[in-house]
Scaffold this active site. Structure first.
Site, PDB file in Angstrom:
ATOM      1  N   SER A 291     -13.063  65.583   0.078  1.00 56.14           N
ATOM      2  CA  SER A 291     -12.094  64.505  -0.513  1.00 56.14           C
ATOM      3  C   SER A 291     -12.032  64.226  -1.119  1.00 56.14           C
ATOM      4  O   SER A 291     -11.538  65.065  -2.152  1.00 56.14           O
ATOM      5  CB  SER A 291     -13.240  63.899  -0.164  1.00 56.14           C
ATOM      6  OG  SER A 291     -13.093  62.377   0.416  1.00 56.14           O
ATOM      7  N   GLU A 302      -2.374  70.674 -10.864  1.00 61.44           N
ATOM      8  CA  GLU A 302      -0.990  70.446 -10.708  1.00 61.44           C
ATOM      9  C   GLU A 302      -0.468  69.612 -11.850  1.00 61.44           C
ATOM     10  O   GLU A 302       0.464  70.342 -12.836  1.00 61.44           O
ATOM     11  CB  GLU A 302      -1.130  70.395  -9.625  1.00 61.44           C
ATOM     12  CG  GLU A 302      -1.049  70.736  -8.311  1.00 61.44           C
ATOM     13  CD  GLU A 302      -0.618  70.772  -6.750  1.00 61.44           C
ATOM     14  OE1 GLU A 302      -0.892  70.967  -6.235  1.00 61.44           O
ATOM     15  OE2 GLU A 302      -0.223  68.920  -6.883  1.00 61.44           O
ATOM     16  N   LYS A 316      -9.941  68.492   3.107  1.00 62.40           N
ATOM     17  CA  LYS A 316      -9.795  66.701   3.799  1.00 62.40           C
ATOM     18  C   LYS A 316      -9.013  65.685   2.976  1.00 62.40           C
ATOM     19  O   LYS A 316      -9.119  65.199   1.660  1.00 62.40           O
ATOM     20  CB  LYS A 316     -11.233  66.150   3.758  1.00 62.40           C
ATOM     21  CG  LYS A 316     -11.219  64.688   4.620  1.00 62.40           C
ATOM     22  CD  LYS A 316     -12.723  63.276   3.648  1.00 62.40           C
ATOM     23  CE  LYS A 316     -12.119  61.962   4.698  1.00 62.40           C
ATOM     24  NZ  LYS A 316     -11.152  60.966   3.836  1.00 62.40           N
TER      25      LYS A 316
END
Length: 463
Positions: A291, A302, A316
């Site tokens: 999560s 990223e 999730k």
């Protein structure tokens, strides 16, 4: 248009919940709506002609639960007044229970992650363990919130779980003594060569500030590099995840995206005001990173080029919000997807680390109940686990096959001698506890994932 953010470490289930825009209100439903004709007709028939008086509140709650069950979504749930109270209690500074986040998955109650230092962690519960029953009561068909009400309880009381671990055919019995579970979330330690390991176990109200404080303390001690450990982190408050991501992701770079069913996207950007850290950082993740911790890991990977080390995360990638009712109950439902900065949806896939490092097999062995006696000429999965533990600790139990033979008995007696325990040759009570403690210590002292993360930081320092 404001931003309403709501992500909770709830009563045993990790919720990622946020709404961009105004908070919605529950709208009244007119009886003229044709799609509800069968529902109203059924209710009226039962209320009038059922052979006994019906509990109207129970009937209505059941109808709501039926609608939600039909969605087959483990993150959408209805909480009655008692469950909702437990839900809100768990976002406080502490609660009483075993300290494990759970969810309903494939009609089963599954461990997402045990909380660091909790009774659940000490008992050896692992991510993806399936809880079959609580004190002999089957959890089949229960929601996560219903299961949590059975698992939780007052400090000092015991709860007996039947648990099935992935790869095993037989469930094991786990007896756990409940305790107060403080929501302490940041743990910092300076390792060799001035590389700091800072572990964040969940995102609660003060986690961002605690991390900033810990980083400053480590820098005051001469920190040259940092390992941000998000293993076994089941998630938490999104504003804290945003705050933490913003410590590493350059200002105005994307932290995550939210995509609604109409295709509209909202983009959350870094609030960083201090620039990228001057020291190298590596992030540790595992199958218990879920999560909001996946949001942080993906953002740092990223948008900041920070390497990830460990194993694939939980996966999730959906967003939930809640609707509150006047009686104190509520409905929690999935209202969007969240995407990584590059637009990847990690739901049920997880995030693959740049450097994959698995823990040794003995780190995933099942719990052995201290209340059970494992002795000569018996066979079971628990005996096999005992053999594997003894072998990992350097003893010689013979063939690891789940059968308690003379070789295993000799190994047990030697272990008992070294641990200054009565040499009975059986695995039970204090011997079982000592055996599992030794394995836990070995895992901590030989943390191959952490070692690889430190090695990766050193390579960055050498550039």
């Amino acid at each position: 248009m404001g931003i309403f953010l709501l992500i909770f470490l709830t009563a045993g289930i990790t919720l990622l919940a946020l709404t961009f825009g105004d908070e919605k209100q529950v709208q009244p439903i007119s009886r003229e709506r044709q799609e509800f004709e069968k529902l109203y007709s059924t209710y009226d028939t039962l209320n009038k002609d059922y052979y006994t008086d019906i509990d109207q509140d129970k009937i209505i709650d059941g109808a709501i639960k039926g609608m939600i069950t039909s969605l087959d979504d483990p993150y959408t749930d209805y909480m009655d007044e008692k469950q909702a109270e437990s839900f809100h209690e768990n976002i406080s500074s502490s609660f009483e229970g075993i300290g494990a986040e759970v969810q309903q998955k494939d009609n089963q109650i599954t461990i997402v992650s045990p909380i660091k230092g909790s009774p659940a962690e000490r008992a050896g519960l692992k991510p993806r363990d399936v809880v079959l029953s609580v004190d002999g009561k089957s959890l089949e068909g229960m929601s996560a919130n219903e299961a949590v009400l059975l698992i939780r309880g007052k400090k000092g009381t015991k709860v007996n779980l039947s648990v099935l671990r992935e790869g095993n055919t037989q469930p094991i019995k786990v007896s756990i003594t409940r305790d107060t579970i403080p929501i302490e979330t940041v743990y910092a330690k300076m390792l060799k060569d001035k590389i700091a390991r800072i572990q964040v176990t969940s995102f609660s109200e003060r986690t961002g500030s605690e991390l900033e404080k810990s980083m400053k303390e480590m820098q005051a001690q001469g920190m040259k590099g940092m390992v941000l450990d998000l293993r076994q982190n089941p998630g938490g408050l999104l504003d804290q995840a945003m705050k933490i991501a913003s410590l590493f992701v350059p200002k105005d770079e994307v932290v995550f995206q939210v995509e609604y069913r109409n295709g509209k996207k909202e983009i959350a950007k870094s609030q960083n005001t201090g620039g990228k850290p001057e020291f190298p950082v590596v992030v540790l993740v595992d199958e218990g990173s879920a999560s909001a911790s996946e949001i942080v890991a993906a953002a740092l990977s990223e948008s900041a080029g920070i390497p990830l080390v460990g194993v694939k995360t939980y996966g999730k990638g959906t967003v939930q919000t809640t609707e509150e009712f006047k009686d104190g109950s509520n409905v929690k439902f999935t209202m969007a997807k969240w995407l990584t900065p590059e637009g990847n949806w990690i739901h049920k896939k997880g995030i693959k680390p740049n450097v994959e490092v698995k823990l040794p097999e003995y780190a995933n062995l099942p719990f052995i109940s201290p209340d059970k006696k494992l002795s000569i000429n018996n066979s079971s999965e628990e005996i096999k686990a005992g053999e594997q533990m003894l072998a990992a600790l350097g003893y010689k139990p013979g063939t690891v096959d789940g059968f308690f033979d003379k070789n295993l008995q000799t190994a047990v007696k030697q272990f008992q001698k070294d641990a200054k325990l009565q040499q009975t040759g059986a695995i039970e009570g204090k011997t079982t506890i000592a055996l599992m403690d030794k394995i836990r210590t070995k895992i901590q002292n030989n943390d191959v994932q952490l070692n690889k993360a430190v090695e990766t930081v050193k390579k960055e320092l050498a550039k």
